[in-house]
Design a protein around this motif. Structure first.
Motif, mmCIF file in Angstrom:
data_model
loop_
_atom_site.group_PDB
_atom_site.id
_atom_site.type_symbol
_atom_site.label_atom_id
_atom_site.label_comp_id
_atom_site.label_asym_id
_atom_site.label_seq_id
_atom_site.Cartn_x
_atom_site.Cartn_y
_atom_site.Cartn_z
ATOM 1 N N LYS A 10 0.797 -1.435 -0.101
ATOM 2 C CA LYS A 10 -0.022 -0.076 -0.051
ATOM 3 C C LYS A 10 0.832 1.248 0.058
ATOM 4 O O LYS A 10 0.588 2.219 -0.813
ATOM 5 C CB LYS A 10 -1.091 -0.062 1.229
ATOM 6 N N ILE A 11 2.016 1.286 0.886
ATOM 7 C CA ILE A 11 2.910 2.444 0.767
ATOM 8 C C ILE A 11 3.420 2.651 -0.437
ATOM 9 O O ILE A 11 3.488 3.847 -0.916
ATOM 10 C CB ILE A 11 3.911 2.179 1.750
ATOM 11 N N VAL A 12 4.104 1.599 -1.250
ATOM 12 C CA VAL A 12 4.575 1.808 -2.492
ATOM 13 C C VAL A 12 3.574 2.405 -3.516
ATOM 14 O O VAL A 12 3.785 3.127 -4.322
ATOM 15 C CB VAL A 12 5.048 0.149 -2.904
ATOM 16 N N GLU A 13 2.243 1.625 -3.538
ATOM 17 C CA GLU A 13 1.435 2.079 -4.311
ATOM 18 C C GLU A 13 1.139 3.927 -4.287
ATOM 19 O O GLU A 13 0.918 4.439 -5.083
ATOM 20 C CB GLU A 13 0.275 1.305 -4.296
ATOM 21 N N VAL A 14 0.790 3.953 -2.944
ATOM 22 C CA VAL A 14 0.595 5.364 -2.789
ATOM 23 C C VAL A 14 1.771 6.269 -3.204
ATOM 24 O O VAL A 14 1.494 7.545 -3.521
ATOM 25 C CB VAL A 14 0.275 5.881 -1.177
ATOM 26 N N CYS A 15 2.999 5.878 -3.279
ATOM 27 C CA CYS A 15 4.185 6.526 -3.498
ATOM 28 C C CYS A 15 4.497 6.430 -4.900
ATOM 29 O O CYS A 15 5.421 6.690 -5.445
ATOM 30 C CB CYS A 15 5.366 6.155 -2.590
ATOM 31 N N GLY A 16 3.434 5.988 -5.815
ATOM 32 C CA GLY A 16 3.829 5.670 -7.100
ATOM 33 C C GLY A 16 4.619 4.644 -7.799
ATOM 34 O O GLY A 16 5.510 5.209 -8.685
#
Length: 78
Positions: A10-16
């Protein structure tokens, strides 16, 4: 899915999908002020996050992730 892996994804996704940015975000999300007043700078590696920290981290990440999804939904209507 493993809780740490779910949080990290989820963190990676939010960070593009920017791993460097995701590590910085994780570090910020896991930083805190200790009882003695000193600052703990946080973890940039999800595997170093303790089981004790996971519930609080999961809550913070879920909030950010939901904000991200809301933003993505708004942009989809443009």
């Amino acid at each position: 899915m493993d809780k740490k892996k779910d949080i990290w994804n989820k963190i990676v996704e939010v960070c593009g999908n920017d791993i460097t940015l995701a590590k910085k975000s994780l570090q910020k999300l896991t930083s805190f002020t200790k009882k003695d007043g000193s600052e703990f700078s946080g973890y940039s590696d999800i595997n170093k996050v303790s089981e004790k920290m996971l519930p609080n981290l999961a809550k913070k990440v879920e909030e950010k992730y939901n904000e991200y999804l809301d933003t993505m939904g708004e942009n989809a209507n443009d």
